[in-house]
Structures are given as C-alpha cells and as structure tokens.
Scaffold this active site. Structure first.
Site, PDB file in Angstrom:
ATOM      1  N   LYS A 117       5.475   6.389   7.023  1.00 46.95           N
ATOM      2  CA  LYS A 117       4.969   5.433   8.010  1.00 46.95           C
ATOM      3  C   LYS A 117       6.081   5.075   8.979  1.00 46.95           C
ATOM      4  O   LYS A 117       7.230   4.918   8.583  1.00 46.95           O
ATOM      5  CB  LYS A 117       4.483   4.150   7.339  1.00 46.95           C
ATOM      6  CG  LYS A 117       3.227   4.322   6.521  1.00 46.95           C
ATOM      7  CD  LYS A 117       2.771   2.994   5.946  1.00 46.95           C
ATOM      8  CE  LYS A 117       1.523   3.175   5.115  1.00 46.95           C
ATOM      9  NZ  LYS A 117       1.072   1.904   4.524  1.00 46.95           N
ATOM     10  N   ASP A 139      -6.459  -6.603  -1.944  1.00 47.28           N
ATOM     11  CA  ASP A 139      -5.013  -6.737  -2.131  1.00 47.28           C
ATOM     12  C   ASP A 139      -4.660  -7.723  -3.247  1.00 47.28           C
ATOM     13  O   ASP A 139      -3.567  -7.648  -3.809  1.00 47.28           O
ATOM     14  CB  ASP A 139      -4.323  -7.132  -0.824  1.00 47.28           C
ATOM     15  CG  ASP A 139      -4.185  -5.951   0.130  1.00 47.28           C
ATOM     16  OD1 ASP A 139      -4.382  -4.798  -0.306  1.00 47.28           O
ATOM     17  OD2 ASP A 139      -3.877  -6.181   1.310  1.00 47.28           O
ATOM     18  N   HIS A 174       0.803  -1.206   0.000  1.00 44.12           N
ATOM     19  CA  HIS A 174       0.000   0.000   0.000  1.00 44.12           C
ATOM     20  C   HIS A 174       0.842   1.265   0.000  1.00 44.12           C
ATOM     21  O   HIS A 174       1.939   1.304   0.563  1.00 44.12           O
ATOM     22  CB  HIS A 174      -0.893   0.033   1.246  1.00 44.12           C
ATOM     23  CG  HIS A 174      -1.807  -1.131   1.344  1.00 44.12           C
ATOM     24  ND1 HIS A 174      -2.177  -1.683   2.540  1.00 44.12           N
ATOM     25  CD2 HIS A 174      -2.438  -1.873   0.396  1.00 44.12           C
ATOM     26  CE1 HIS A 174      -2.993  -2.700   2.339  1.00 44.12           C
ATOM     27  NE2 HIS A 174      -3.166  -2.839   1.033  1.00 44.12           N
TER      28      HIS A 174
END
Length: 178
Positions: A74, A170, A64
């Site tokens: 992140k 996904d 992602h």
C-alpha cells in the site's frame, strides 16, 4: 530526484516525502515515480487506487491486510484533513515481527506511507472530513482477509485518543495469533 525515501524502524517500510516547486500559483509536486521506486528496490506495481472519505474525527479503519497470494503493498496518503496512520509488521520471519510504527499524514505535510506486503494497516482520523487516497498492488479478495482489531493487546498500539467511530467488522476481528 523529487522523492525522498525515509526508512522507518520497520524493515522495508518507508515514509515518502516529495519536493515542492512553489510559485505564485501554489505548488507542484511529483508524488509517485515508478523508476525511483525501482531504483530503491521497492515494489510499485499498483493495480488499484482507493479513496476513503471519513466524515468524523475519531473514525478508525483497520487493521487490515490480505494473505498471499493476494498480499498487497500500500502507498497511503492523506489528501484532505489529518490522520494517524499505523502499520504493523506481521511477517513471521521479520526481526520487527509484531512491532508497529505510527505517523501523522496530512494534506499539509503531504507525506506518504509505503507499507510492504505482510503488514497490517489502519488509521485514525484526527479531524472531520479527512480523505485518504491509497494505491494497492493487489485487488481486494474477501477470502484473503488477514486483519486484527485496532486495540489488539498483541500489538499494544498507542493511538492518539480512543476512536469514536469503528465499523462492526473492525470490532469483530478475532485476537491476533502470534
């Protein structure tokens, strides 16, 4: 400084360890310090913290990312169990474009992965009941999704084993275009 920044082969991505202060009660560890991130020149303006509980070993989430202007940094940590964490550099102007880096994150090793903007991210759980806590620098915007399949041949990621649980979303990402 209680944080230890280790460079990965991917420019701008780090594995972060922290010193533990141990006594008869257990240990104390500082796992984030904005000033230390700023001293390293690393973006740390986190706006959201997410927790992903994964019931089963073999659960795969990712790969992602979000496109600008919603691109996100992140900071990923496994707080229960173990995961194989993967980041893929998809910054077109990067020397490591298309390369990936994987590392085991666990409650035991207490490592964190710092993943810069312009990277895809995913993980595979290595045991049941693995919890992943991650801070992000941008709020999720569904229209900004820039994702790829975990098994996309463009990256040829060597996962520790084949996943047994992958969401329909996904599995449906189109092939990554280089």
């Amino acid at each position: 400084m209680p944080l230890i920044f280790r460079e990965t082969p991917l420019k701008g991505a780090y594995i972060i360890d922290s010193k533990r202060f141990v006594d008869e009660r257990g240990f104390f560890s500082e796992v984030f310090h904005q000033g230390e991130f700023e001293e390293k020149g690393i973006l740390a303006g986190f706006v959201q913290t997410n927790l992903s509980h994964n019931k089963f070993k073999g659960t795969l989430r990712g790969l992602h990312s979000q496109k600008p202007p919603h691109a996100e940094v992140k900071l990923v940590r496994c707080v229960q169990g173990r995961i194989w964490d993967v980041m893929v550099d998809v910054r077109p102007d990067s020397q490591t474009y298309g390369d990936y880096y994987g590392i085991e994150l666990s409650a035991e090793n207490a490592l964190a992965a710092y993943i810069p903007q312009g990277f895809l991210h995913g993980f595979l759980t290595l045991e049941d009941d693995s919890d992943v806590l991650y801070q992000v620098s941008a709020h999720y915007q569904p229209t900004a999704a820039h994702s790829a399949r975990y098994d996309d041949p463009a990256f040829n990621i060597a996962w520790p084993f084949s996943p047994s649980v992958v969401s329909a979303q996904d599995q449906a990402w189109p092939p990554f275009k280089r």
